[in-house]
Design a protein around this motif. Sequence first.
Motif, mmCIF file in Angstrom:
data_model
loop_
_atom_site.group_PDB
_atom_site.id
_atom_site.type_symbol
_atom_site.label_atom_id
_atom_site.label_comp_id
_atom_site.label_asym_id
_atom_site.label_seq_id
_atom_site.Cartn_x
_atom_site.Cartn_y
_atom_site.Cartn_z
ATOM 1 N N LEU A 122 0.834 -1.191 0.000
ATOM 2 C CA LEU A 122 0.000 0.000 0.000
ATOM 3 C C LEU A 122 0.877 1.251 0.000
ATOM 4 C CD1 LEU A 122 -2.545 -1.146 2.747
ATOM 5 C CD2 LEU A 122 -2.928 -1.134 0.269
ATOM 6 N N GLY A 123 0.337 2.337 -0.553
ATOM 7 C CA GLY A 123 1.047 3.608 -0.505
ATOM 8 C C GLY A 123 1.474 4.150 -1.845
ATOM 9 N N GLY A 124 1.333 3.363 -2.910
ATOM 10 C CA GLY A 124 1.627 3.845 -4.255
ATOM 11 C C GLY A 124 3.047 4.347 -4.413
ATOM 12 N N GLN A 125 3.194 5.480 -5.108
ATOM 13 C CA GLN A 125 4.517 6.015 -5.417
ATOM 14 C C GLN A 125 5.309 6.369 -4.162
ATOM 15 O OE1 GLN A 125 4.607 9.107 -8.505
ATOM 16 N NE2 GLN A 125 2.488 8.578 -8.950
ATOM 17 N N ILE A 126 4.609 6.803 -3.106
ATOM 18 C CA ILE A 126 5.328 7.167 -1.884
ATOM 19 C C ILE A 126 6.084 5.971 -1.337
ATOM 20 C CG2 ILE A 126 5.044 7.802 0.544
ATOM 21 C CD1 ILE A 126 2.891 9.708 -0.246
ATOM 22 N N THR A 127 5.418 4.832 -1.221
ATOM 23 C CA THR A 127 6.058 3.629 -0.699
ATOM 24 C C THR A 127 7.157 3.148 -1.630
ATOM 25 O OG1 THR A 127 4.060 2.952 0.477
ATOM 26 C CG2 THR A 127 5.663 1.233 -0.005
ATOM 27 N N ALA A 128 6.902 3.201 -2.942
ATOM 28 C CA ALA A 128 7.853 2.662 -3.909
ATOM 29 C C ALA A 128 9.062 3.563 -4.107
ATOM 30 C CB ALA A 128 7.160 2.438 -5.250
ATOM 31 N N MET A 129 8.883 4.880 -3.990
ATOM 32 C CA MET A 129 9.918 5.803 -4.429
ATOM 33 C C MET A 129 10.537 6.661 -3.338
ATOM 34 S SD MET A 129 7.877 6.959 -7.864
ATOM 35 C CE MET A 129 8.742 8.501 -7.974
ATOM 36 N N TYR A 130 9.735 7.179 -2.398
ATOM 37 C CA TYR A 130 10.336 8.104 -1.436
ATOM 38 C C TYR A 130 9.693 8.012 -0.054
ATOM 39 C CZ TYR A 130 6.551 10.916 -3.563
ATOM 40 O OH TYR A 130 5.350 11.345 -4.084
ATOM 41 N N PRO A 131 9.730 6.843 0.568
ATOM 42 C CA PRO A 131 9.125 6.713 1.901
ATOM 43 C C PRO A 131 9.812 7.563 2.970
ATOM 44 C CG PRO A 131 10.411 4.781 1.363
ATOM 45 C CD PRO A 131 10.320 5.576 0.110
ATOM 46 N N GLU A 132 11.090 7.913 2.774
ATOM 47 C CA GLU A 132 11.811 8.703 3.769
ATOM 48 C C GLU A 132 11.717 10.203 3.510
ATOM 49 O OE1 GLU A 132 13.178 7.636 6.478
ATOM 50 O OE2 GLU A 132 12.881 5.512 6.102
ATOM 51 N N LYS A 133 11.153 10.584 2.368
ATOM 52 C CA LYS A 133 11.094 12.002 2.007
ATOM 53 C C LYS A 133 10.119 12.755 2.918
ATOM 54 C CE LYS A 133 9.484 14.944 -1.781
ATOM 55 N NZ LYS A 133 8.928 14.969 -3.152
ATOM 56 N N ILE A 137 7.326 15.333 3.406
ATOM 57 C CA ILE A 137 6.253 15.924 2.614
ATOM 58 C C ILE A 137 5.752 17.149 3.354
ATOM 59 C CG2 ILE A 137 3.960 15.522 1.617
ATOM 60 C CD1 ILE A 137 4.719 12.538 1.483
ATOM 61 N N LEU A 138 5.696 18.282 2.659
ATOM 62 C CA LEU A 138 5.465 19.568 3.323
ATOM 63 C C LEU A 138 4.124 20.208 2.996
ATOM 64 C CD1 LEU A 138 9.009 21.111 2.666
ATOM 65 C CD2 LEU A 138 8.269 19.747 4.631
ATOM 66 N N ASP A 139 3.319 19.570 2.138
ATOM 67 C CA ASP A 139 2.097 20.246 1.702
ATOM 68 C C ASP A 139 0.826 19.480 2.049
ATOM 69 O OD1 ASP A 139 2.338 18.171 -0.080
ATOM 70 O OD2 ASP A 139 2.835 19.429 -1.799
ATOM 71 N N VAL A 140 0.862 18.734 3.158
ATOM 72 C CA VAL A 140 -0.338 18.071 3.659
ATOM 73 C C VAL A 140 -0.859 18.864 4.851
ATOM 74 C CG1 VAL A 140 -1.306 15.978 4.679
ATOM 75 C CG2 VAL A 140 0.414 15.797 2.873
ATOM 76 N N ALA A 141 -2.116 19.271 4.793
ATOM 77 C CA ALA A 141 -2.691 20.099 5.848
ATOM 78 C C ALA A 141 -2.555 19.431 7.212
ATOM 79 C CB ALA A 141 -4.162 20.384 5.546
ATOM 80 N N GLY A 142 -2.145 20.225 8.201
ATOM 81 C CA GLY A 142 -2.038 19.723 9.563
ATOM 82 C C GLY A 142 -0.685 19.143 9.904
ATOM 83 N N PHE A 143 0.189 18.963 8.900
ATOM 84 C CA PHE A 143 1.516 18.408 9.130
ATOM 85 C C PHE A 143 2.566 19.374 8.573
ATOM 86 C CE2 PHE A 143 -1.260 14.721 8.965
ATOM 87 C CZ PHE A 143 -0.830 13.964 10.051
ATOM 88 N N PRO A 144 3.254 20.120 9.426
ATOM 89 C CA PRO A 144 4.313 20.994 8.923
ATOM 90 C C PRO A 144 5.338 20.219 8.109
ATOM 91 C CG PRO A 144 3.815 21.521 11.198
ATOM 92 C CD PRO A 144 3.060 20.262 10.883
ATOM 93 N N SER A 145 5.581 18.976 8.529
ATOM 94 C CA SER A 145 6.458 18.068 7.797
ATOM 95 C C SER A 145 6.105 16.654 8.224
ATOM 96 C CB SER A 145 7.927 18.364 8.099
ATOM 97 O OG SER A 145 8.768 17.438 7.459
ATOM 98 N N VAL A 146 5.957 15.747 7.243
ATOM 99 C CA VAL A 146 5.646 14.362 7.574
ATOM 100 C C VAL A 146 6.380 13.445 6.604
ATOM 101 C CG1 VAL A 146 3.534 14.415 6.162
ATOM 102 C CG2 VAL A 146 3.795 12.656 7.930
ATOM 103 N N LYS A 147 7.043 12.428 7.136
ATOM 104 C CA LYS A 147 7.722 11.472 6.272
ATOM 105 C C LYS A 147 6.695 10.707 5.450
ATOM 106 C CE LYS A 147 12.095 10.330 8.521
ATOM 107 N NZ LYS A 147 12.902 9.220 9.081
ATOM 108 N N GLY A 148 7.093 10.349 4.246
ATOM 109 C CA GLY A 148 6.192 9.607 3.372
ATOM 110 C C GLY A 148 5.648 8.347 4.021
ATOM 111 N N ARG A 149 6.524 7.565 4.643
ATOM 112 C CA ARG A 149 6.074 6.302 5.250
ATOM 113 C C ARG A 149 5.117 6.562 6.405
ATOM 114 N NH1 ARG A 149 9.261 2.620 5.816
ATOM 115 N NH2 ARG A 149 11.222 3.370 4.948
ATOM 116 N N ASP A 150 5.332 7.643 7.158
ATOM 117 C CA ASP A 150 4.440 7.950 8.279
ATOM 118 C C ASP A 150 3.068 8.380 7.777
ATOM 119 O OD1 ASP A 150 6.470 7.365 10.062
ATOM 120 O OD2 ASP A 150 7.160 9.443 10.181
ATOM 121 N N LEU A 151 3.044 9.133 6.677
ATOM 122 C CA LEU A 151 1.764 9.524 6.085
ATOM 123 C C LEU A 151 1.004 8.290 5.627
ATOM 124 C CD1 LEU A 151 -0.208 11.691 5.087
ATOM 125 C CD2 LEU A 151 1.100 11.762 2.952
#
Length: 323
Positions: free
Chosen positions: A40-51, A53-67
């Motif tokens: 599960l997780g699409g491109q985030i899981t396959a490509m950048y789980p450690e990146k 992510i700065l543009d999800v409301a409510g999260f100033p910064s959230v790692k791809g895998r945590d999202l």
Amino acid sequence: MDDVTTDLLIIGAGPTGLFSAYYAGFRGLRVAVVDSLPELGGQITAMYPEKAILDVAGFPSVKGRDLVEGLVEQAATADPTYLLDRTATTLEHGEDQVVVTLDDGTRVTAGAVLITSGIGKFSPRPLPAGDGWVGRGMEFFVPSFAPYAGKDVVVVGGGDSAFDWAQHLEPIATSVTLVHRRDAFRAHERTVAAVKDSSVAIITNAQVTELRGDAHLEEVVVSVDGEEPQTLKAQALVAALGFIADLGAIQQWGLETHKRHVVVDSSMRTNLARVFAAGDITDYPGKVRLIAVGFGEAATAVNNAAVVLDPSAHVFPGHSSEG
């Protein structure tokens, strides 16, 4: 695999698909989710789980895998049926249902279909000089930063992925050099500025022309316009040159498309009855391809699909905070 009958079939298990599954459960719908990837997780899981992510409301910064973990936990409240490592191949309309056949022969009968497959199946654009080097020091994705600790890393590209990975690898690698064929970048200005202010070396108007080493990468040759080629010490190279997207069998279903995206209206309906779309795969005037936008489109699509499934239902279901 036994055939599946459900209210809503979601094609794509990335962030938009997972939020759609949750929202379908919120609307009281049975839901099944199919994805060609095994996780599960699409491109985030396959490509950048450690990146970050700065543009999800409510999260100033959230790692791809945590999202993704949060979305999976949220979707679990809908008790979805997951059909992973399988691809939707055909779509047929019945009187009040849609039948989608998967590549393993499974038939999924649904009252409505929601396509959230992002850019579809994707393959990285090749680095001409990198033929035969994948797994020997060259990679197209960075699913984990740990293997790059203490290494000299060359990142090739000028887009968001190239700059994101250069920025995240800089604190743990011995050195990071970013090589781009032009002197202008496609990455977000804020990230470009951060990389320029870091220890990352940036070489522009240049191309990687040769990789050297025995069993594993040892050197990268960079040819700069109008200059003698440079030889860089490197044990790792990340080729972040973008991806070639393919909608696959979806293109044969009769959907109206525009530049490999599915055209939808303001309710996320496609031109096919009982078929909706949301997320990066959609196209309409003013479309902005962000995860945050996909979440809103998911809610819009599910709420409108709910009325198709039950004409007595309301598009607006009330707020989730109402008890």
